[in-house]
Structure formats: C-alpha cells, structure tokens
Scaffold this motif. Structure first.
Motif, PDB file in Angstrom:
ATOM      1  N   ALA A   1       0.718  -1.242   0.421  1.00  0.00           N
ATOM      2  CA  ALA A   1       0.426  -0.291   0.297  1.00  0.00           C
ATOM      3  C   ALA A   1       0.672   1.354   0.193  1.00  0.00           C
ATOM      4  O   ALA A   1       0.894   2.166  -0.649  1.00  0.00           O
ATOM      5  CB  ALA A   1      -0.822  -0.023   0.784  1.00  0.00           C
ATOM      6  N   ARG A   2       1.581   1.207   0.929  1.00  0.00           N
ATOM      7  CA  ARG A   2       2.908   2.208   0.639  1.00  0.00           C
ATOM      8  C   ARG A   2       2.819   2.875  -0.272  1.00  0.00           C
ATOM      9  O   ARG A   2       3.824   3.774  -0.380  1.00  0.00           O
ATOM     10  CB  ARG A   2       3.633   2.392   2.108  1.00  0.00           C
ATOM     11  N   SER A   3       3.622   1.645  -1.008  1.00  0.00           N
ATOM     12  CA  SER A   3       4.231   2.116  -2.565  1.00  0.00           C
ATOM     13  C   SER A   3       3.895   2.203  -3.722  1.00  0.00           C
ATOM     14  O   SER A   3       4.076   2.151  -4.757  1.00  0.00           O
ATOM     15  CB  SER A   3       5.591   0.661  -2.825  1.00  0.00           C
TER      16      SER A   3
ATOM     17  N   LEU B   1      -4.837  10.530  -1.554  1.00  0.00           N
ATOM     18  CA  LEU B   1      -4.024  11.963  -1.455  1.00  0.00           C
ATOM     19  C   LEU B   1      -4.985  12.970  -0.921  1.00  0.00           C
ATOM     20  O   LEU B   1      -6.170  12.511  -1.914  1.00  0.00           O
ATOM     21  CB  LEU B   1      -2.918  12.326  -2.872  1.00  0.00           C
ATOM     22  N   ILE B   2      -4.383  13.345  -0.508  1.00  0.00           N
ATOM     23  CA  ILE B   2      -5.608  14.745  -0.294  1.00  0.00           C
ATOM     24  C   ILE B   2      -5.560  16.208   0.040  1.00  0.00           C
ATOM     25  O   ILE B   2      -4.940  16.170   0.956  1.00  0.00           O
ATOM     26  CB  ILE B   2      -7.213  14.587   0.872  1.00  0.00           C
ATOM     27  N   THR B   3      -6.562  17.154  -0.456  1.00  0.00           N
ATOM     28  CA  THR B   3      -6.149  18.222  -0.137  1.00  0.00           C
ATOM     29  C   THR B   3      -6.864  18.781   0.772  1.00  0.00           C
ATOM     30  O   THR B   3      -8.056  18.514   0.245  1.00  0.00           O
ATOM     31  CB  THR B   3      -5.202  19.140  -0.970  1.00  0.00           C
TER      32      THR B   3
ATOM     33  N   ALA C   1      -0.916  12.043   2.426  1.00  0.00           N
ATOM     34  CA  ALA C   1      -0.659  11.514   2.248  1.00  0.00           C
ATOM     35  C   ALA C   1      -0.773  10.335   2.756  1.00  0.00           C
ATOM     36  O   ALA C   1      -0.576  10.738   3.746  1.00  0.00           O
ATOM     37  CB  ALA C   1       0.117  10.777   1.064  1.00  0.00           C
ATOM     38  N   GLY C   2      -1.721   9.050   2.440  1.00  0.00           N
ATOM     39  CA  GLY C   2      -2.176   8.576   4.005  1.00  0.00           C
ATOM     40  C   GLY C   2      -2.763   7.341   3.715  1.00  0.00           C
ATOM     41  O   GLY C   2      -3.033   6.805   1.759  1.00  0.00           O
ATOM     42  N   LEU C   3      -3.092   6.393   3.906  1.00  0.00           N
ATOM     43  CA  LEU C   3      -4.147   4.879   3.787  1.00  0.00           C
ATOM     44  C   LEU C   3      -4.849   4.852   4.571  1.00  0.00           C
ATOM     45  O   LEU C   3      -5.323   5.551   5.669  1.00  0.00           O
ATOM     46  CB  LEU C   3      -3.510   3.556   4.907  1.00  0.00           C
TER      47      LEU C   3
ATOM     48  N   THR D   1     -11.485   7.119   7.739  1.00  0.00           N
ATOM     49  CA  THR D   1     -10.381   8.027   8.459  1.00  0.00           C
ATOM     50  C   THR D   1      -9.330   7.815   7.359  1.00  0.00           C
ATOM     51  O   THR D   1      -9.156   6.900   6.772  1.00  0.00           O
ATOM     52  CB  THR D   1      -9.894   7.884   9.608  1.00  0.00           C
ATOM     53  N   ILE D   2      -8.518   8.457   7.514  1.00  0.00           N
ATOM     54  CA  ILE D   2      -6.489   7.837   6.514  1.00  0.00           C
ATOM     55  C   ILE D   2      -5.854   9.154   8.112  1.00  0.00           C
ATOM     56  O   ILE D   2      -5.963   9.519   9.281  1.00  0.00           O
ATOM     57  CB  ILE D   2      -6.541   9.855   6.193  1.00  0.00           C
TER      58      ILE D   2
END
Length: 208
Positions: free
Chosen positions: A68-70, A95-97, A160-162, A202-203
């Motif tokens: 996931a992280r890659s 990816l969120i702003t 950026a996150g999961l 959630t992220i």
C-alpha cells in the motif's frame, strides 16, 4: 509340569481394572497431574493454533502495508466511491488536500512500551467532505494541543496516507469519554457527534 502363570488382571471387569490403575496413580502422586494434563491439553493445542493464525495474519498485514505504501495514491473521491460500493478499501493509499480544523482534535488511546499515549485525529476540511486524519502519536504529556503548538499547522495542506474503515467496539472496549476527549476505538461518527457531516472513513497520515 507347572501350570502357566495367569495374565495379570485377565478376567477382571474393566471398571475394577480402571479403579486399580487410578489407585496406583494416586499412590504415586500422579493422579492430579494426569487430570490437569488432560484438561489443559486441548487449551494448549487451541492456543498454539491461535498463535499460528495470528502469525500468518501479521505477516499478511505487513505485506499489505508495504504494498500500500508503495502504491500510487488515489483521490479521496475514488476511494469513497469504492467504499460505498462495498469494496474493501482498508489501507488504500489516498492523496487529499484541505485545511485542518484543530478545534476538532480527538485523542484515541494508543499505549506503547515507552509511554502511555494517544493517536491524534484532526478533521481535514476538503472539497470531498470533512474527514478525520490520524496525524500521529503523542505521549500522554503532549496530549494537550497547547503543549505542541508548533504542530497546529494552518492553511491548505496536502496529505498522503492510508484509508481506514471504522472499528467496531469489542466486548471489553472502554466507553468513549467525549468530555475528557478520550476514545478507545476508531469511530469517526462518535468522534464528531450526532448529526455531524463527517465522512465514514479516516486516513492514517504518512509522516510529514
């Protein structure tokens, strides 16, 4: 000729033979250890099986997280669409702003070996909606936001996150304390309170 020696115990009822064996075990002090072994053996087998299953689950989780992280991050809108369609979006990279609302900060209990501590969740106000972002762990002494004012960033940020789905409370999970801002399972609806327009996932933010 001498008559043959009869086999020991031959012809005795099974119940009598069993009583004789138990009597010998009792005289030798082996009865209680034997009974305890018979009782504990299924428990030990079950524990061993559980440990094996847990090891396989942990190995699978590590592999999923590494993948996931890659991966290339998806948009929050795409992940939300997949979630609403019933897909498994746990650990999907996003990816969120948006802009953090630090007044919404919630603290999820997350003790570690070095210290008691908390995962800090803050609402990110994004075009797709308001979503709680796990910004990371703090020790108990830094639970108060005033003790880490430098981390209260202002203005637009890109995170950026999961993606993570809500957790169900277990049978022994403590009740959340809204007044004390102490929470014990990941539940964005409970974090935000009734009738709040919060997104259902959630992220977990990647290190900034």
């Amino acid at each position: 000729d001498r008559p043959p020696v009869p086999e020991q115990g031959r012809g005795r009822p099974l119940g009598e033979r069993l009583k004789a064996v138990i009597a010998r075990w009792r005289r030798a002090g082996l009865l209680i250890p034997t009974l305890m072994t018979l009782v504990m053996l299924p428990v030990l087998i079950a524990l061993g099986y559980w440990q094996l299953q847990r090891m396989h689950w942990k190995e699978d989780l590590i592999s999923r997280l590494a993948a996931a992280r890659s991966a290339e991050p998806a948009s929050l809108a795409d992940v939300l669409t997949r979630y609403k369609a019933g897909e498994n979006i746990e650990y999907a990279r996003v990816l969120i702003t948006g802009t953090y609302d630090h007044g919404s900060e919630r603290h999820l209990y997350a003790p570690r070996t070095q210290s008691q501590g908390w995962d800090v969740f803050t609402v990110l106000e994004a075009p797709e909606g308001h979503i709680y972002v796990n910004r990371g762990w703090v020790p108990d002494k830094l639970k108060d936001p005033a003790a880490r004012a430098e981390g209260q960033v202002t203005g637009p940020v890109t995170v950026a996150g999961l993606a993570r789905v809500p957790e169900a409370a277990g049978a022994f999970t403590a009740q959340g304390d809204a007044k004390g801002n102490r929470w014990f399972h990941r539940d964005p609806a409970a974090f935000a309170g009734a009738d709040s327009p919060i997104l259902p996932i959630t992220i977990d933010a990647e290190p900034e």
